[in-house]
Write a protein that holds these residues in place. Structure first.
Motif, PDB file in Angstrom:
ATOM      1  N   LYS A   1      18.468 -23.930  -6.841  1.00  0.00           N
ATOM      2  CA  LYS A   1      17.313 -24.240  -5.998  1.00  0.00           C
ATOM      3  C   LYS A   1      17.165 -23.216  -4.873  1.00  0.00           C
ATOM      4  O   LYS A   1      16.053 -22.778  -4.569  1.00  0.00           O
ATOM      5  CB  LYS A   1      17.425 -25.657  -5.430  1.00  0.00           C
ATOM      6  CG  LYS A   1      17.195 -26.729  -6.471  1.00  0.00           C
ATOM      7  CD  LYS A   1      17.342 -28.115  -5.886  1.00  0.00           C
ATOM      8  CE  LYS A   1      17.142 -29.155  -6.962  1.00  0.00           C
ATOM      9  NZ  LYS A   1      17.346 -30.514  -6.443  1.00  0.00           N
ATOM     10  N   MET A   2      18.260 -22.835  -4.266  1.00  0.00           N
ATOM     11  CA  MET A   2      18.220 -21.840  -3.192  1.00  0.00           C
ATOM     12  C   MET A   2      17.747 -20.485  -3.737  1.00  0.00           C
ATOM     13  O   MET A   2      16.879 -19.850  -3.139  1.00  0.00           O
ATOM     14  CB  MET A   2      19.604 -21.690  -2.547  1.00  0.00           C
ATOM     15  CG  MET A   2      20.083 -22.922  -1.812  1.00  0.00           C
ATOM     16  SD  MET A   2      19.146 -23.246  -0.308  1.00  0.00           S
ATOM     17  CE  MET A   2      19.643 -21.858   0.675  1.00  0.00           C
ATOM     18  N   ARG A  15      16.019 -19.857  -6.433  1.00  0.00           N
ATOM     19  CA  ARG A  15      14.613 -19.959  -6.842  1.00  0.00           C
ATOM     20  C   ARG A  15      13.688 -19.770  -5.653  1.00  0.00           C
ATOM     21  O   ARG A  15      12.710 -19.044  -5.727  1.00  0.00           O
ATOM     22  CB  ARG A  15      14.373 -21.324  -7.514  1.00  0.00           C
ATOM     23  CG  ARG A  15      12.951 -21.567  -7.918  1.00  0.00           C
ATOM     24  CD  ARG A  15      12.543 -20.653  -9.067  1.00  0.00           C
ATOM     25  NE  ARG A  15      11.152 -20.845  -9.362  1.00  0.00           N
ATOM     26  CZ  ARG A  15      10.166 -20.032  -8.946  1.00  0.00           C
ATOM     27  NH1 ARG A  15      10.442 -18.963  -8.239  1.00  0.00           N
ATOM     28  NH2 ARG A  15       8.924 -20.282  -9.262  1.00  0.00           N
ATOM     29  N   SER A  17      25.379 -23.418  -9.233  1.00  0.00           N
ATOM     30  CA  SER A  17      25.319 -24.878  -9.152  1.00  0.00           C
ATOM     31  C   SER A  17      23.845 -25.271  -9.039  1.00  0.00           C
ATOM     32  O   SER A  17      22.970 -24.416  -8.873  1.00  0.00           O
ATOM     33  CB  SER A  17      26.069 -25.363  -7.914  1.00  0.00           C
ATOM     34  OG  SER A  17      25.374 -24.953  -6.739  1.00  0.00           O
ATOM     35  N   THR A  18      23.559 -26.555  -9.089  1.00  0.00           N
ATOM     36  CA  THR A  18      22.192 -27.037  -8.902  1.00  0.00           C
ATOM     37  C   THR A  18      21.658 -26.576  -7.546  1.00  0.00           C
ATOM     38  O   THR A  18      20.528 -26.095  -7.438  1.00  0.00           O
ATOM     39  CB  THR A  18      22.141 -28.575  -8.996  1.00  0.00           C
ATOM     40  OG1 THR A  18      22.619 -28.966 -10.285  1.00  0.00           O
ATOM     41  CG2 THR A  18      20.734 -29.110  -8.794  1.00  0.00           C
ATOM     42  N   HIS A  19      22.469 -26.695  -6.526  1.00  0.00           N
ATOM     43  CA  HIS A  19      22.071 -26.260  -5.186  1.00  0.00           C
ATOM     44  C   HIS A  19      21.821 -24.751  -5.154  1.00  0.00           C
ATOM     45  O   HIS A  19      20.811 -24.300  -4.606  1.00  0.00           O
ATOM     46  CB  HIS A  19      23.145 -26.646  -4.161  1.00  0.00           C
ATOM     47  CG  HIS A  19      22.877 -26.136  -2.789  1.00  0.00           C
ATOM     48  ND1 HIS A  19      21.922 -26.687  -1.962  1.00  0.00           N
ATOM     49  CD2 HIS A  19      23.430 -25.107  -2.101  1.00  0.00           C
ATOM     50  CE1 HIS A  19      21.901 -26.017  -0.825  1.00  0.00           C
ATOM     51  NE2 HIS A  19      22.806 -25.057  -0.881  1.00  0.00           N
ATOM     52  N   ASP A  20      22.740 -23.984  -5.742  1.00  0.00           N
ATOM     53  CA  ASP A  20      22.568 -22.525  -5.797  1.00  0.00           C
ATOM     54  C   ASP A  20      21.258 -22.165  -6.488  1.00  0.00           C
ATOM     55  O   ASP A  20      20.531 -21.274  -6.033  1.00  0.00           O
ATOM     56  CB  ASP A  20      23.707 -21.855  -6.569  1.00  0.00           C
ATOM     57  CG  ASP A  20      25.047 -21.947  -5.895  1.00  0.00           C
ATOM     58  OD1 ASP A  20      25.107 -22.175  -4.667  1.00  0.00           O
ATOM     59  OD2 ASP A  20      26.066 -21.783  -6.613  1.00  0.00           O
TER      60      ASP A  20
END
Length: 182
Positions: free
Chosen positions: A142-143, A145, A137-140
């Protein structure tokens, strides 16, 4: 136990840590194979492909991109990057000109031919990357990265530690040097 850091243990066990390492190894192997195949589509090794795409991307932000900056970005030695860049220059995909402000340095840029090849390759690259990272997901993303950026810098220090602990590269000599337990 393969680690002693409490943050890496679950209920005093390193089983989840080992599972994580094995999953990371599997993903690293997959991403390296993807890189090699993408590079092969345009006649390059995976490493050359990574260097070429990095020059294309970084030189847009840093017009005086040099070997040292590129090597640091890729977590590779300057000598190795120089050798690979010279191959890309010989293939007509990279230009290397003397930096006018510091004649000891060079400025790297991609050629029109490289831009053409990289542009055509996106027909395979985009769906390949989309599939490779599909579960995130977008959150995954970012995390991940942020986590991978933290981990990327630990490899060289870890290798130096292993060389210090086992300078001859064998476990037998390392065990023999260990002081006796009291």
């Amino acid at each position: 136990m393969t680690t002693s850091r409490p943050a890496l243990l679950v209920d005093g066990s390193d089983l989840e840590f080992r599972d994580l390492v094995h999953d990371m190894l599997a993903f690293a192997a997959a991403i390296e194979e993807v890189r090699d195949r993408l590079g092969g589509l345009i006649g390059l090794s995976g490493t050359q492909y990574t260097i070429l795409t990095s020059i294309a991307r970084l030189s847009a932000r840093a017009p005086e991109l040099g070997v040292n900056t590129l090597a640091e970005h890729l977590h590779l030695s300057g000598a190795f990057v120089t050798i690979e860049v010279n191959k890309l220059v010989a293939a007509g995909l990279v230009t290397k000109v003397t930096n006018p402000e510091d004649r000891r340095r060079v400025v790297l840029a991609v050629t029109e031919e490289a831009e053409r090849r990289l542009g055509e390759m996106t027909r395979v690259q985009v769906p390949a990357n989309d599939t490779l990272f599909e579960p995130l997901s977008t959150h995954d993303f970012k995390m991940l990265r942020g986590i991978v950026a933290k981990l990327a810098g630990t490899g060289e220090r870890t290798l130096r530690l292993i060389e210090y602990l086992a300078p001859d590269g064998t476990l037998e000599e390392t065990i023999a040097r260990r002081p006796p337990a009291e």
